[in-house]
Design an enzyme around this catalytic site. Structure first.
Site, PDB file in Angstrom:
ATOM      1  N   LYS A 116       0.822  -1.206   0.000  1.00 23.77           N
ATOM      2  CA  LYS A 116       0.000   0.000   0.000  1.00 23.77           C
ATOM      3  C   LYS A 116       0.865   1.269   0.000  1.00 23.77           C
ATOM      4  O   LYS A 116       0.428   2.316  -0.474  1.00 23.77           O
ATOM      5  CB  LYS A 116      -0.924   0.016   1.218  1.00 23.77           C
ATOM      6  CG  LYS A 116      -1.808  -1.208   1.402  1.00 23.77           C
ATOM      7  CD  LYS A 116      -2.835  -1.344   0.303  1.00 23.77           C
ATOM      8  CE  LYS A 116      -3.972  -2.295   0.649  1.00 23.77           C
ATOM      9  NZ  LYS A 116      -3.595  -3.718   0.738  1.00 23.77           N
TER      10      LYS A 116
HETATM   11  C1  LIG Z   1      -4.261  -4.871   0.328  1.00 21.75           C
HETATM   12  C2  LIG Z   1      -3.454  -6.103   0.289  1.00 21.75           C
HETATM   13  C3  LIG Z   1      -3.712  -7.110  -0.640  1.00 21.75           C
HETATM   14  C4  LIG Z   1      -4.872  -7.043  -1.604  1.00 21.75           C
HETATM   15  O1  LIG Z   1      -4.719  -6.022  -2.552  1.00 21.75           O
HETATM   16  P1  LIG Z   1      -6.006  -5.503  -3.348  1.00 21.75           P
HETATM   17  O2  LIG Z   1      -5.534  -4.335  -4.113  1.00 21.75           O
HETATM   18  O3  LIG Z   1      -7.011  -5.124  -2.289  1.00 21.75           O
HETATM   19  O4  LIG Z   1      -6.486  -6.619  -4.184  1.00 21.75           O
HETATM   20  C5  LIG Z   1      -2.874  -8.207  -0.654  1.00 21.75           C
HETATM   21  N1  LIG Z   1      -1.850  -8.324   0.215  1.00 21.75           N
HETATM   22  C6  LIG Z   1      -1.587  -7.371   1.128  1.00 21.75           C
HETATM   23  C7  LIG Z   1      -0.454  -7.585   2.068  1.00 21.75           C
HETATM   24  C8  LIG Z   1      -2.358  -6.233   1.192  1.00 21.75           C
HETATM   25  O5  LIG Z   1      -2.072  -5.299   2.096  1.00 21.75           O
END
Ligand SMILES: *Cc1c(COP(=O)(O)O)cnc(C)c1O
Length: 495
Positions: free
Chosen positions: A113
């Site tokens: 993120k």
């Molecule tokens: C948010 C997240 C995901 C999923 O990503 P999306 O964009 O919601 O599909 C997978 N792994 C981790 C560690 C995340 O923080």
């Protein structure tokens, strides 16, 4: 370039508008009216650039109302040595000749993120200037664990902003919870919600689409925006790392120019993998996008059958950031695959709201089949994968990355497709110490950040600094609320 709503193509807005608003007032998501293509020779240039230059190049294709100089300044600040522990920012590590891992967790909160949320505050505050907006902005975030901390880290202390994060009370790991509840800064608020991620996300969406609330807050000089992947400013920086990974494979001789590469992506809200889809549509040589789910396998079923049905049990798993039954960004994919048909897209979303279910047309199903493969791993399989990857490659992965790795293994067994594949690695294993320790056959000796040292001893892999520093932090936020209380929580925060 103009942006339109997936539910009403009649309303075109600038990029700065789309980023400021987050969500269109008709409930739809903003998408580019026309997706740009990578110009001829682009990859040849891009492979010679560093990550920041790649980010500027790719983002500029989508952001006509931002200057290159602005974007270069943002990239320097977002992807600098203060936040990221490697100058490569998003390094690719090869496990064998055809299996590569794109590490997206070198930022300040140790999850992917950060790739977008280190950039979003710059895109958003600049957008407000461009739009002549003189109100202050409050960012509302519903998080399944990682977005919340990454958004807090991005927005804490940013002039003219406040940020309010809602997380499911029992749906995040101890480390994730402590990362959020110990957040410093005068402009932040963190609340637990009695419910799961979908409850938190639905409540936030309701606040956004409540005109009375909007007006009340506007009267006090506040506007609301979103840092969830429904915001275009979240999605765009994610397209960059798919293109960057391909360039790195070219530079390493692991792929030849034009050769297709698959990506296996651990998926929840469908934001990460959607960015991969956009990269492919722009002309990046991508083969299959492999959509990997945990036991909450609504997307696996959807991609296999064409029926999206959220009427099913919700499971709390060891990969909590993927514990999601309503994947918001799927709406953008449907819009694109229907040939930008806002009526058809809105129809699916209405059915989802009304019945919790919709079925796509056979034409759309065929399009999905060409683009995606899908699979899922339960918690036991996930732990087996972590153990196997560590034994075979001496490489420690987190529970989410392990789902993508496990689904890739199944995909290869089932299809015989040996196309080189990049596993998208979305978090540091140190965010999920207890599950990773169990996977390695260790019994967790304590809980929370105290496990970091144990995992370091068991694996010999050093933990990231920001997680090690958690041990000394004080919890600032302890309150939890019911869904119905959230509008008042926001009102109070913006008093
Ligand atoms: C948010 C997240 C995901 C999923 O990503 P999306 O964009 O919601 O599909 C997978 N792994 C981790 C560690 C995340 O923080």
């Amino acid at each position: 370039m103009q942006y339109v709503s997936t539910r009403d193509t009649g309303r075109a807005v600038t990029a700065a508008m789309a980023i400021e608003r987050g969500l269109s007032t008709d409930g739809g998501l903003f998408v580019p009216a026309q997706l740009p293509s990578l110009p001829a020779g682009a990859l040849e240039s891009l492979r010679r650039m560093d990550y920041r230059q790649r980010a500027v190049y790719v983002m500029k294709l989508f952001l006509e109302d931002y200057t290159t100089a602005e974007l270069a300044d943002f990239a320097a600040r977002a992807y600098g040595p203060k936040g990221f522990d490697t100058p490569k920012i998003a390094p690719v590590r090869s496990l064998d000749a055809s299996t590569h891992v794109l590490e997206l967790w070198h930022g300040p909160t140790c999850a992917f993120k950060d790739m977008a949320l280190q950039m979003l505050p710059y895109l958003l505050t600049a957008a407000m200037g461009k739009n002549g907006e003189d109100r202050q902005v409050c960012i509302l975030v519903a998080t399944s664990g990682d977005t919340g901390k990454a958004a807090l880290e991005g927005f804490a202390g940013v002039e003219g902003t406040k940020i309010c994060v809602f997380y499911p009370r029992d749906g995040v790991s101890d480390i994730q919870k402590l990362q959020m509840t110990s957040q410093e800064g005068a402009n932040v608020l963190v609340c637990a919600v009695n419910g799961n991620f979908d409850d938190a996300q639905a409540a936030v969406k309701e606040i956004f689409s409540d005109p009375a609330m909007r007006e009340e807050l506007a009267g006090r000089g506040w506007m609301l925006s979103s840092a969830n992947s429904i915001n275009w400013g979240r999605l765009l920086p994610q397209i960059v790392y798919y293109i960057s990974a391909y360039c790195d494979l070219l530079n390493a001789g692991a792929a030849q120019a034009g050769e297709k590469v698959n990506f296996s992506v651990p998926t929840g809200n469908f934001g990460d993998i959607l960015a991969g889809y956009y990269a492919k549509k722009m002309g990046l040589p991508v083969g299959k996008l492999i959509c990997a789910s945990n036991k909450n396998d609504v997307l696996t079923d959807f991609l296999k059958t064409g029926v999206y049905d959220k009427n099913r049990p919700f499971y709390t798993t060891i990969s909590p950031s993927m514990d999601i039954l309503v994947s918001s960004n799927l709406e953008r994919l449907l819009y694109d695959l229907t040939g930008m048909d806002d009526r058809e897209t809105a129809g699916y979303m209405e059915a989802l709201k009304r019945d919790g279910r919709y079925e796509v047309t056979p034409r759309l199903k065929t399009a999905l089949d060409g683009l995606f493969a899908a699979g899922c791993c339960d918690d036991e399989e996930t732990k087996d994968v972590i153990a196997r990857c560590f034994k075979d490659h001496g490489y420690l992965i987190d529970t989410h990355t392990a789902v993508a790795y496990g689904v890739l293994e199944k995909y290869r067994r089932e299809t015989g497709d040996e196309t080189p594949c990049v596993v998208v690695s979305t978090a540091s294993p140190y965010k999920f110490c207890s599950a990773v320790l169990e996977a390695l056959g260790e019994r967790p000796e304590s809980q929370g950040p105290e496990l970091i040292g144990q995992l370091e001893r068991a694996s010999g892999v050093p933990a990231p600094m920001p997680l090690k520093a958690l041990a000394g932090k004080t919890v600032r936020f302890r309150d939890s609320f019911d869904k119905a209380q959230l509008p008042d929580v926001v009102r109070d925060f913006l008093k």
